[in-house]
Every structure is written in C-alpha cells, then in structure tokens.
Design a protein around this motif. Sequence first.
Motif, PDB file in Angstrom:
ATOM      1  N   ALA A   8     -15.370 -12.596  -8.849  1.00  0.00           N
ATOM      2  CA  ALA A   8     -16.592 -11.797  -8.778  1.00  0.00           C
ATOM      3  C   ALA A   8     -16.270 -10.358  -9.143  1.00  0.00           C
ATOM      4  O   ALA A   8     -15.136  -9.911  -8.972  1.00  0.00           O
ATOM      5  CB  ALA A   8     -17.192 -11.839  -7.378  1.00  0.00           C
ATOM      6  N   GLN A   9     -17.257  -9.656  -9.628  1.00  0.00           N
ATOM      7  CA  GLN A   9     -17.084  -8.239  -9.890  1.00  0.00           C
ATOM      8  C   GLN A   9     -17.221  -7.512  -8.553  1.00  0.00           C
ATOM      9  O   GLN A   9     -18.257  -7.622  -7.885  1.00  0.00           O
ATOM     10  CB  GLN A   9     -18.134  -7.749 -10.879  1.00  0.00           C
ATOM     11  N   LEU A  10     -16.191  -6.808  -8.152  1.00  0.00           N
ATOM     12  CA  LEU A  10     -16.163  -6.187  -6.828  1.00  0.00           C
ATOM     13  C   LEU A  10     -16.408  -4.693  -6.919  1.00  0.00           C
ATOM     14  O   LEU A  10     -15.967  -4.034  -7.868  1.00  0.00           O
ATOM     15  CB  LEU A  10     -14.795  -6.419  -6.171  1.00  0.00           C
ATOM     16  N   ASP A  11     -17.061  -4.157  -5.905  1.00  0.00           N
ATOM     17  CA  ASP A  11     -17.152  -2.708  -5.799  1.00  0.00           C
ATOM     18  C   ASP A  11     -15.916  -2.198  -5.044  1.00  0.00           C
ATOM     19  O   ASP A  11     -15.078  -2.988  -4.597  1.00  0.00           O
ATOM     20  CB  ASP A  11     -18.466  -2.286  -5.130  1.00  0.00           C
ATOM     21  N   THR A  12     -15.793  -0.911  -4.913  1.00  0.00           N
ATOM     22  CA  THR A  12     -14.611  -0.313  -4.282  1.00  0.00           C
ATOM     23  C   THR A  12     -14.422  -0.805  -2.857  1.00  0.00           C
ATOM     24  O   THR A  12     -13.305  -1.122  -2.437  1.00  0.00           O
ATOM     25  CB  THR A  12     -14.726   1.227  -4.291  1.00  0.00           C
ATOM     26  N   ARG A  13     -15.520  -0.884  -2.104  1.00  0.00           N
ATOM     27  CA  ARG A  13     -15.442  -1.351  -0.719  1.00  0.00           C
ATOM     28  C   ARG A  13     -14.885  -2.765  -0.656  1.00  0.00           C
ATOM     29  O   ARG A  13     -14.047  -3.086   0.192  1.00  0.00           O
ATOM     30  CB  ARG A  13     -16.836  -1.279  -0.088  1.00  0.00           C
ATOM     31  N   GLN A  14     -15.333  -3.622  -1.553  1.00  0.00           N
ATOM     32  CA  GLN A  14     -14.863  -5.005  -1.564  1.00  0.00           C
ATOM     33  C   GLN A  14     -13.398  -5.102  -1.988  1.00  0.00           C
ATOM     34  O   GLN A  14     -12.643  -5.884  -1.426  1.00  0.00           O
ATOM     35  CB  GLN A  14     -15.738  -5.857  -2.478  1.00  0.00           C
ATOM     36  N   ARG A  15     -12.991  -4.324  -2.987  1.00  0.00           N
ATOM     37  CA  ARG A  15     -11.582  -4.341  -3.406  1.00  0.00           C
ATOM     38  C   ARG A  15     -10.681  -3.925  -2.246  1.00  0.00           C
ATOM     39  O   ARG A  15      -9.638  -4.530  -2.010  1.00  0.00           O
ATOM     40  CB  ARG A  15     -11.365  -3.438  -4.622  1.00  0.00           C
ATOM     41  N   MET A  16     -11.089  -2.892  -1.532  1.00  0.00           N
ATOM     42  CA  MET A  16     -10.304  -2.461  -0.371  1.00  0.00           C
ATOM     43  C   MET A  16     -10.343  -3.525   0.720  1.00  0.00           C
ATOM     44  O   MET A  16      -9.353  -3.750   1.413  1.00  0.00           O
ATOM     45  CB  MET A  16     -10.823  -1.125   0.164  1.00  0.00           C
ATOM     46  N   GLY A  17     -11.462  -4.187   0.874  1.00  0.00           N
ATOM     47  CA  GLY A  17     -11.583  -5.267   1.854  1.00  0.00           C
ATOM     48  C   GLY A  17     -10.612  -6.397   1.561  1.00  0.00           C
ATOM     49  O   GLY A  17      -9.966  -6.926   2.472  1.00  0.00           O
ATOM     50  N   VAL A  18     -10.498  -6.783   0.283  1.00  0.00           N
ATOM     51  CA  VAL A  18      -9.552  -7.843  -0.088  1.00  0.00           C
ATOM     52  C   VAL A  18      -8.131  -7.421   0.275  1.00  0.00           C
ATOM     53  O   VAL A  18      -7.371  -8.199   0.860  1.00  0.00           O
ATOM     54  CB  VAL A  18      -9.648  -8.193  -1.593  1.00  0.00           C
ATOM     55  N   ALA A  19      -7.787  -6.196  -0.047  1.00  0.00           N
ATOM     56  CA  ALA A  19      -6.438  -5.704   0.270  1.00  0.00           C
ATOM     57  C   ALA A  19      -6.190  -5.704   1.778  1.00  0.00           C
ATOM     58  O   ALA A  19      -5.135  -6.146   2.248  1.00  0.00           O
ATOM     59  CB  ALA A  19      -6.235  -4.305  -0.311  1.00  0.00           C
ATOM     60  N   LYS A  20      -7.169  -5.230   2.526  1.00  0.00           N
ATOM     61  CA  LYS A  20      -7.011  -5.145   3.984  1.00  0.00           C
ATOM     62  C   LYS A  20      -6.918  -6.518   4.634  1.00  0.00           C
ATOM     63  O   LYS A  20      -6.027  -6.760   5.459  1.00  0.00           O
ATOM     64  CB  LYS A  20      -8.170  -4.357   4.599  1.00  0.00           C
ATOM     65  N   VAL A  21      -7.841  -7.434   4.282  1.00  0.00           N
ATOM     66  CA  VAL A  21      -7.801  -8.739   4.944  1.00  0.00           C
ATOM     67  C   VAL A  21      -6.576  -9.531   4.515  1.00  0.00           C
ATOM     68  O   VAL A  21      -5.994 -10.249   5.331  1.00  0.00           O
ATOM     69  CB  VAL A  21      -9.091  -9.573   4.755  1.00  0.00           C
ATOM     70  N   SER A  22      -6.160  -9.393   3.260  1.00  0.00           N
ATOM     71  CA  SER A  22      -4.962 -10.105   2.800  1.00  0.00           C
ATOM     72  C   SER A  22      -3.728  -9.644   3.561  1.00  0.00           C
ATOM     73  O   SER A  22      -2.940 -10.457   4.038  1.00  0.00           O
ATOM     74  CB  SER A  22      -4.756  -9.905   1.295  1.00  0.00           C
ATOM     75  N   GLY A  23      -3.573  -8.340   3.674  1.00  0.00           N
ATOM     76  CA  GLY A  23      -2.421  -7.802   4.396  1.00  0.00           C
ATOM     77  C   GLY A  23      -2.451  -8.141   5.872  1.00  0.00           C
ATOM     78  O   GLY A  23      -1.432  -8.528   6.450  1.00  0.00           O
ATOM     79  N   HIS A  24      -3.619  -7.998   6.484  1.00  0.00           N
ATOM     80  CA  HIS A  24      -3.719  -8.262   7.919  1.00  0.00           C
ATOM     81  C   HIS A  24      -3.549  -9.747   8.226  1.00  0.00           C
ATOM     82  O   HIS A  24      -2.873 -10.112   9.191  1.00  0.00           O
ATOM     83  CB  HIS A  24      -5.049  -7.740   8.458  1.00  0.00           C
ATOM     84  N   ALA A  25      -4.123 -10.595   7.375  1.00  0.00           N
ATOM     85  CA  ALA A  25      -3.968 -12.044   7.585  1.00  0.00           C
ATOM     86  C   ALA A  25      -2.503 -12.443   7.466  1.00  0.00           C
ATOM     87  O   ALA A  25      -2.001 -13.230   8.277  1.00  0.00           O
ATOM     88  CB  ALA A  25      -4.810 -12.816   6.574  1.00  0.00           C
ATOM     89  N   GLU A  26      -1.821 -11.901   6.474  1.00  0.00           N
ATOM     90  CA  GLU A  26      -0.398 -12.237   6.321  1.00  0.00           C
ATOM     91  C   GLU A  26       0.402 -11.764   7.529  1.00  0.00           C
ATOM     92  O   GLU A  26       1.264 -12.480   8.036  1.00  0.00           O
ATOM     93  CB  GLU A  26       0.166 -11.628   5.040  1.00  0.00           C
ATOM     94  N   TRP A  27       0.098 -10.575   8.009  1.00  0.00           N
ATOM     95  CA  TRP A  27       0.805 -10.050   9.178  1.00  0.00           C
ATOM     96  C   TRP A  27       0.536 -10.923  10.412  1.00  0.00           C
ATOM     97  O   TRP A  27       1.464 -11.253  11.148  1.00  0.00           O
ATOM     98  CB  TRP A  27       0.389  -8.600   9.437  1.00  0.00           C
ATOM     99  N   LEU A  28      -0.718 -11.299  10.624  1.00  0.00           N
ATOM    100  CA  LEU A  28      -1.060 -12.117  11.796  1.00  0.00           C
ATOM    101  C   LEU A  28      -0.432 -13.508  11.729  1.00  0.00           C
ATOM    102  O   LEU A  28       0.185 -13.967  12.698  1.00  0.00           O
ATOM    103  CB  LEU A  28      -2.579 -12.259  11.928  1.00  0.00           C
ATOM    104  N   ILE A  29      -0.608 -14.194  10.590  1.00  0.00           N
ATOM    105  CA  ILE A  29      -0.175 -15.589  10.465  1.00  0.00           C
ATOM    106  C   ILE A  29       1.328 -15.695  10.239  1.00  0.00           C
ATOM    107  O   ILE A  29       2.030 -16.417  10.955  1.00  0.00           O
ATOM    108  CB  ILE A  29      -0.941 -16.292   9.319  1.00  0.00           C
ATOM    109  N   GLN A  30       1.827 -14.989   9.238  1.00  0.00           N
ATOM    110  CA  GLN A  30       3.244 -15.106   8.886  1.00  0.00           C
ATOM    111  C   GLN A  30       4.130 -14.235   9.780  1.00  0.00           C
ATOM    112  O   GLN A  30       5.185 -14.666  10.229  1.00  0.00           O
ATOM    113  CB  GLN A  30       3.468 -14.710   7.418  1.00  0.00           C
ATOM    114  N   GLY A  31       3.687 -13.009  10.021  1.00  0.00           N
ATOM    115  CA  GLY A  31       4.511 -12.072  10.779  1.00  0.00           C
ATOM    116  C   GLY A  31       4.499 -12.278  12.281  1.00  0.00           C
ATOM    117  O   GLY A  31       5.526 -12.204  12.942  1.00  0.00           O
ATOM    118  N   GLN A  32       3.322 -12.539  12.829  1.00  0.00           N
ATOM    119  CA  GLN A  32       3.183 -12.654  14.273  1.00  0.00           C
ATOM    120  C   GLN A  32       3.061 -14.095  14.764  1.00  0.00           C
ATOM    121  O   GLN A  32       3.089 -14.337  15.965  1.00  0.00           O
ATOM    122  CB  GLN A  32       1.960 -11.851  14.746  1.00  0.00           C
ATOM    123  N   GLY A  33       2.882 -15.030  13.840  1.00  0.00           N
ATOM    124  CA  GLY A  33       2.802 -16.440  14.218  1.00  0.00           C
ATOM    125  C   GLY A  33       1.512 -16.840  14.910  1.00  0.00           C
ATOM    126  O   GLY A  33       1.478 -17.827  15.649  1.00  0.00           O
TER     127      GLY A  33
END
Length: 106
Positions: A8-33
């Motif tokens: 999808a064509q994303l606006d700035t808020r959405q691009r930042m959202g993808v970055a934030k949720v991707s990083g946080h999800a990886e930290w929660l699932i992979q980093g913190q178990g």
Amino acid sequence: MVHVPYGAQLDTRQRMGVAKVSGHAEWLIQGQGWPVDEQTVAELHAITRDPVVYGIALGNLLGRMETAPEMWAHLEPMAELYRQCGADLEVADRQRQWRASRLWTT
C-alpha cells in the motif's frame, strides 16, 4: 487507500508505524520471549491499530519466509502476532508478493 504494486502507499505516520511495530514486536517475541497473546497484542495496539501498518509488517515477514524459510521461519510467531493485531490480509498478500520478488532485499 491507493492500490500500488507493493502492499500500500503509506503516509509518514504509517511508515513510522511499520518501523515501530516491527521493532517492538521483534523485541517482545524474540528478545523477551513473550507469547502471542492479548497482552502482546495490547502492547502493539498502544503504538497503532492501523490494519494497513500490520498488513505491511506481515507481508514483509511472509515474503522473507517464502524466499528463505531456513533463515526466517523462526519469525512465524511475529507473523501470527500481526494477524491477531488485525493486519489487512489483502495488503499483506500484495506486500508478500512484492517482497518475495526482490530476493536481494530479503
């Protein structure tokens, strides 16, 4: 939403959202178990509830897992988390196809 060859064509808020949720999800699932459950979904929903954001994040993971499962299959819990967060599955499929067609970016 404008339909494009990728998710999808994303606006700035959405691009930042993808970055934030991707990083946080990886930290929660992979980093913190953390398991994929209501608490983990709530953590990501505190960032955004935008289904397009979760669709892009899901499509990125699925594209990687499709082209190199031996490297990325361990991220299936993150994919399930994005689904439970309400990922737009149409966006995710377009993003998966686009990501998988660019082997050099996986």
